[in-house]
Structures are given as structure tokens and as C-alpha cells.
Design a protein around this motif. Structure first.
Motif, PDB file in Angstrom:
ATOM      1  N   VAL A   1      -6.397   5.498  -7.618  1.00 15.92           N
ATOM      2  CA  VAL A   1      -5.776   5.573  -6.344  1.00 15.92           C
ATOM      3  C   VAL A   1      -7.121   4.976  -5.499  1.00 15.92           C
ATOM      4  O   VAL A   1      -6.909   4.142  -4.533  1.00 15.92           O
ATOM      5  N   SER A   2      -8.554   5.424  -5.734  1.00 17.61           N
ATOM      6  CA  SER A   2      -9.564   5.120  -4.847  1.00 17.61           C
ATOM      7  C   SER A   2      -9.673   3.500  -5.081  1.00 17.61           C
ATOM      8  O   SER A   2      -9.798   2.596  -4.208  1.00 17.61           O
ATOM      9  N   GLU A   3      -9.574   2.931  -6.275  1.00 19.70           N
ATOM     10  CA  GLU A   3      -9.762   1.522  -6.706  1.00 19.70           C
ATOM     11  C   GLU A   3      -8.786   0.785  -5.830  1.00 19.70           C
ATOM     12  O   GLU A   3      -9.097  -0.129  -5.229  1.00 19.70           O
ATOM     13  N   ALA A   4      -7.527   1.173  -5.911  1.00 21.59           N
ATOM     14  CA  ALA A   4      -6.523   0.368  -5.333  1.00 21.59           C
ATOM     15  C   ALA A   4      -6.562   0.561  -3.887  1.00 21.59           C
ATOM     16  O   ALA A   4      -6.549  -0.593  -3.049  1.00 21.59           O
ATOM     17  N   LEU A   5      -6.925   1.663  -3.090  1.00 18.87           N
ATOM     18  CA  LEU A   5      -7.148   1.501  -1.769  1.00 18.87           C
ATOM     19  C   LEU A   5      -8.321   0.594  -1.234  1.00 18.87           C
ATOM     20  O   LEU A   5      -8.228   0.074  -0.104  1.00 18.87           O
ATOM     21  N   GLU A   6      -9.267   0.762  -2.263  1.00 15.58           N
ATOM     22  CA  GLU A   6     -10.432  -0.187  -1.750  1.00 15.58           C
ATOM     23  C   GLU A   6      -9.859  -1.576  -2.044  1.00 15.58           C
ATOM     24  O   GLU A   6     -10.460  -2.380  -0.991  1.00 15.58           O
ATOM     25  N   MET A   7      -9.212  -2.115  -2.819  1.00 14.75           N
ATOM     26  CA  MET A   7      -8.719  -3.303  -2.973  1.00 14.75           C
ATOM     27  C   MET A   7      -8.203  -3.937  -1.662  1.00 14.75           C
ATOM     28  O   MET A   7      -8.147  -5.106  -1.229  1.00 14.75           O
TER      29      MET A   7
ATOM     30  N   GLY B   1       1.355  -3.421   9.282  1.00 12.04           N
ATOM     31  CA  GLY B   1       0.208  -4.167   8.312  1.00 12.04           C
ATOM     32  C   GLY B   1      -0.347  -3.206   7.443  1.00 12.04           C
ATOM     33  O   GLY B   1      -0.448  -3.615   6.287  1.00 12.04           O
ATOM     34  N   GLN B   2      -0.680  -2.063   7.982  1.00 16.23           N
ATOM     35  CA  GLN B   2      -1.397  -0.967   7.307  1.00 16.23           C
ATOM     36  C   GLN B   2      -0.431  -0.553   5.950  1.00 16.23           C
ATOM     37  O   GLN B   2      -0.972  -0.386   4.858  1.00 16.23           O
ATOM     38  N   GLN B   3       0.824  -0.313   6.284  1.00 17.10           N
ATOM     39  CA  GLN B   3       1.786   0.141   5.621  1.00 17.10           C
ATOM     40  C   GLN B   3       2.097  -0.789   4.393  1.00 17.10           C
ATOM     41  O   GLN B   3       2.099  -0.187   3.170  1.00 17.10           O
ATOM     42  N   GLN B   4       1.852  -1.998   4.907  1.00 18.60           N
ATOM     43  CA  GLN B   4       2.206  -2.999   3.897  1.00 18.60           C
ATOM     44  C   GLN B   4       1.014  -3.000   2.813  1.00 18.60           C
ATOM     45  O   GLN B   4       1.245  -2.988   1.565  1.00 18.60           O
ATOM     46  N   ARG B   5      -0.226  -2.658   3.232  1.00 19.42           N
ATOM     47  CA  ARG B   5      -1.356  -2.549   2.448  1.00 19.42           C
ATOM     48  C   ARG B   5      -1.260  -1.353   1.382  1.00 19.42           C
ATOM     49  O   ARG B   5      -1.770  -1.541   0.168  1.00 19.42           O
ATOM     50  N   VAL B   6      -0.534  -0.499   2.021  1.00 18.34           N
ATOM     51  CA  VAL B   6      -0.498   0.852   1.264  1.00 18.34           C
ATOM     52  C   VAL B   6       0.603   0.446   0.053  1.00 18.34           C
ATOM     53  O   VAL B   6       0.358   0.986  -1.034  1.00 18.34           O
ATOM     54  N   ALA B   7       1.612  -0.280   0.361  1.00 16.65           N
ATOM     55  CA  ALA B   7       2.766  -0.542  -0.638  1.00 16.65           C
ATOM     56  C   ALA B   7       2.123  -1.148  -1.548  1.00 16.65           C
ATOM     57  O   ALA B   7       2.435  -1.400  -2.850  1.00 16.65           O
ATOM     58  N   LEU B   8       1.236  -2.341  -1.208  1.00 14.93           N
ATOM     59  CA  LEU B   8       0.697  -3.079  -2.177  1.00 14.93           C
ATOM     60  C   LEU B   8      -0.311  -2.214  -3.041  1.00 14.93           C
ATOM     61  O   LEU B   8      -0.357  -2.574  -4.248  1.00 14.93           O
ATOM     62  N   ALA B   9      -1.104  -1.402  -2.516  1.00 10.51           N
ATOM     63  CA  ALA B   9      -2.112  -0.507  -3.246  1.00 10.51           C
ATOM     64  C   ALA B   9      -1.246   0.319  -4.366  1.00 10.51           C
ATOM     65  O   ALA B   9      -1.764   0.433  -5.546  1.00 10.51           O
ATOM     66  N   ARG B  10       0.022   0.785  -4.171  1.00 10.73           N
ATOM     67  CA  ARG B  10       0.844   1.625  -4.861  1.00 10.73           C
ATOM     68  C   ARG B  10       1.276   0.689  -6.083  1.00 10.73           C
ATOM     69  O   ARG B  10       1.207   1.368  -7.090  1.00 10.73           O
ATOM     70  N   ALA B  11       1.604  -0.446  -5.993  1.00  9.89           N
ATOM     71  CA  ALA B  11       1.821  -1.347  -6.826  1.00  9.89           C
ATOM     72  C   ALA B  11       0.793  -1.552  -7.752  1.00  9.89           C
ATOM     73  O   ALA B  11       0.838  -1.553  -8.960  1.00  9.89           O
TER      74      ALA B  11
END
Ligand code: ATP
Length: 371
Positions: free
Chosen positions: A131-137, A154-164
């Protein structure tokens, strides 16, 4: 000495994963609607490919079959050489980022990103790391404890991307993920996404109807029309060498002229005069059109310019639009065709509405397509 077989084996083991192959894929929905027909497409491991086409052309259907949410009526899909047709979506090393971010509102950003991992019973420590790694990305580390409602689109979109990305998929599918973002943010995200994809080396298959988005990010673009592939290639190649009228019209702008007679004396008769053209028209059957891109047209400054030009047209400058770095004008020709001319503002001649102008363009830039 190393044998060819050893080299091949070495290459295979060191190659990244995520090579997708679709063979003769057809999808007919239960209501009889044929959404895609006989699609053949190979995507290399680590490639960024966009599926581009107008609404209803079958892009999402193709993506849903890759994800496992739909089953092809005919054909096979392989991932790194193995058929995945019978593998359920949750068992495929494939994740999707949807247009609607579909974040859970009651969970924090970190909980949303870790959701898939918890479902798959990944060990707690590893979930924390991933999770930390993906959030950092996606540069969202400092928002880890917020709820989605407290984030911008835009931030929600980043979270969706991190989740994937937290699932470390071999293939990431993106279904118009940026369509809810404003233009400036979308452009920033496009650059970031492209850099991230290169860093990760993950195969990205990106669905969009926005040609600029496809051109700016993709290694290759698959242009789709009415359930089939109209052309596949690198953006520059598709733009410079469209192989059919649909692609010529869909990617970038064109002015089309109806062809009015057979090719003779090195020229092709059109509604707006006889043109030198780039294509070998003698082999082309049926009704034809000649096409020219707005940036390939020049304003003639002298009679000599006109004499030296392969093709020329006269008309009246009508809609003059200043677009910032570019300026464009519609010239209504004497035959009544509206031609679009566009160029760098700093090189554009000062024109006034209603002014008579002559335009020139090269035969090498004048393409011919079946109508
Ligand atoms: P858009 O950009 O609008 O999402 P698209 O290119 O992704 O379009 P698809 O969603 O793949 O297009 O749809 C292709 C065609 O299949 C459309 O004509 C659509 O109406 C039809 N279609 C999609 N899903 C179904 C379904 N579940 N049942 C029947 N027809 C469907």
C-alpha cells in the motif's frame, strides 16, 4: 558457445511478463448485438497500447473480455502464451482502473488501496508495504488516512490507480480513467502515467475516445471502428499514413474533396480542381475522395508561389480562430468547399474576415481514400 535455443530460453526467462494475444475474437451479446468481430491483436510485455475509437466501437467490450468480465463468443485470449479464457477475473493477473473510480466511501485511502490484497488474504505486513509503495507511486502518501470524499477528482483517480497497482498486475487495463478530470489535470496525469508505466514495465491497455490522449501516451494505437480494427501502429505513423478514410478523418483533421473523374495526365480531378496526389489511384475502386491536412496548406504570397505549387485553391477567409500557439482559418473555396488551414501563430499571415486568399499544398501531402 551459447546455442540459439539457450539464447531463446534466456530471453524468455528474463523477459517481463504481460504479453497479451487476442486471436479471432468475436463478441455477440445475448440480444444478438455484434460488438466486436474477428479481432486479432498482439500486445508485447511492457507495451503501452491504446484502444481508440468513437463511442460504441467495441473498446470497452474488448477490455472487459481481457479482464474476464465478458467471455468471447469466438476466439482465444492468451497471456504469456497461456489461454485465459477459462480463468475467472479474480484469478487473472490483470487489474482494471475504471472511469468511475468506484472507491469505498467509508474506507480511508490506504484501506481502499489495500482492499484487493485483504480479499486475497495477503499477509498484513506485506499489505502495508504494498500500500505504501503504491501510494508513493501516485504521490498520495500524505493522503493515506483521508476518506475519498475529502479528495479532488484527480486525487481519487490516483487512489484508484494505486489500488490497481498494489496488486502488481502483469497487465493493467484502464477504461477512460481520466475522462472526469479537467483538461489541465488530464494532461499532467497523462505525463505522469506514461512515466510510471515506463518505470514499472507493466503492460498498459488504455481505452479512450480522445486521440490526443492516445497520441501522447501510447507506444502503439489500435484505432477501432464498428467492432473491428481500422488500423494499428505508432501514433506518428497512423497520423502521417492513415490507410483508410475512417482513420484519416478520426485522427487529426482533414478537408476532403470529392473526386469527380478518372486520373489523367498525372492529376486527379476534384470538385476544387485537378490535384497532384500521393497515392497510386489507378488501383483504387469505387468513389474516391482526396484529403489534405490543415497544417499542410500554405497561403500563397505571390503569383510565383502559385506557379510553383503542385496544387492550389482560391477562396475567402471566413472563420479565423486564434488558438494560442496555433491559428486556424476556414477558407471557403470558389466551389463552396470549406477548407481548414492551421499553422503556428507566429508564422501566420495577418488575415481579415472576408479577405480573398490563395492556398497551396504539395501533391505528396494530398492523400486519396475510398469514400
Ligand atoms: P463507449 O466509448 O461509449 O464506452 P465502446 O467503444 O467502449 O463505447 P462498447 O461499450 O464496447 O463500446 O459497446 C460496443 C457495442 O456493444 C455498443 O453498440 C453497445 O451498445 C453494445 N453493448 C455493450 N454492452 C452490451 C451488453 N451488455 N448487451 C448488449 N449490447 C451491448
Amino acid at each position: 558457445m551459447t546455442t540459439t535455443a539457450q539464447v531463446a530460453q534466456k530471453e524468455q526467462t528474463s523477459a517481463s511478463r504481460g504479453a497479451v494475444s487476442m486471436k479471432s475474437i468475436t463478441k455477440v451479446y445475448d440480444n444478438g448485438h455484434v460488438a466486436v468481430t474477428d479481432i486479432d491483436l498482439d500486445v508485447a510485455a511492457g507495451e503501452f497500447v491504446s484502444l481508440l475509437g468513437p463511442s460504441g466501437c467495441g473498446k470497452t467490450t474488448l477490455l472487459r473480455m481481457l479482464a474476464g468480465f465478458e467471455r468471447p463468443t469466438e476466439g482465444d485470449i492468451t497471456l504469456d502464451g497461456e489461454s485465459i479464457i477459462d480463468v475467472p477475473p479474480e484469478r487473472r493477473p490483470v487489474n482494471t482502473v475504471f472511469q468511475s473510480y468506484a472507491l469505498f466511501p467509508h474506507m480511508t485511502v490506504a484501506q481502499n488501496v489495500g482492499f484487493g490484497l485483504r480479499q486475497r488474504k495477503v499477509a498484513k505486513v506485506e499489505i502495508g508495504q504494498r500500500v505504501s509503495e503504491a501510494l508513493e507511486m501516485v504521490q498520495m502518501t500524505r493522503f493515506a488516512d483521508r476518506k475519498p470524499a475529502m479528495l479532488s477528482g484527480g486525487q481519487q483517480q490516483r487512489v484508484a490507480l494505486a489500488r490497481a497497482l498494489a496488486n502488481r498486475p502483469d497487465v493493467l487495463l484502464l477504461d477512460e480513467p481520466m475522462s472526469a478530470l479537467d483538461r489541465k489535470l488530464r494532461e499532467e496525469m497523462q505525463i505522469e502515467l506514461k512515466l510510471l508505466q515506463k518505470d514499472l514495465g507493466t503492460t498498459f491497455i488504455f481505452v479512450t475516445h480522445d486521440q490526443e490522449e492516445a497520441l501522447s501516451m501510447s507506444d502503439r494505437i489500435v484505432v477501432m471502428s464498428e467492432g473491428h480494427i481500422a488500423q494499428v501502429g505508432e501514433g506518428q505513423d497512423i497520423y502521417a499514413h492513415p490507410t483508410n478514410r475512417f482513420v484519416a478523418d478520426f485522427i487529426g483533421k482533414q478537408t476532403f474533396f470529392d473526386v469527380t473523374g478518372p486520373f489523367r495526365d498525372g492529376r486527379l480531378p476534384t470538385t476544387d480542381g485537378d490535384f497532384k496526389v500521393a497515392d497510386d489511384v489507378e488501383d483504387m475502386a469505387g468513389d474516391l475522395v482526396a484529403a489534405i491536412r490543415p497544417e499542410a496548406i500554405w497561403f500563397a504570397e505571390s503569383d510565383e508561389d502559385l506557379r510553383n505549387a503542385d496544387n492550389s485553391i482560391s477562396g475567402v477567409a471566413e472563420g479565423i480562430s486564434f488558438l494560442g500557439d496555433l491559428t486556424q482559418v476556414v477558407v471557403t473555396t470558389d466551389a463552396g468547399t470549406d477548407i481548414l488551414v492551421r499553422g503556428a501563430t507566429r508564422n501566420f499571415p495577418p488575415l481579415t474576415e472576408g479577405q480573398r486568399v490563395s492556398c497551396t499544398f504539395a501533391g505528396a501531402d494530398t492523400r486519396v481514400f475510398s469514400k
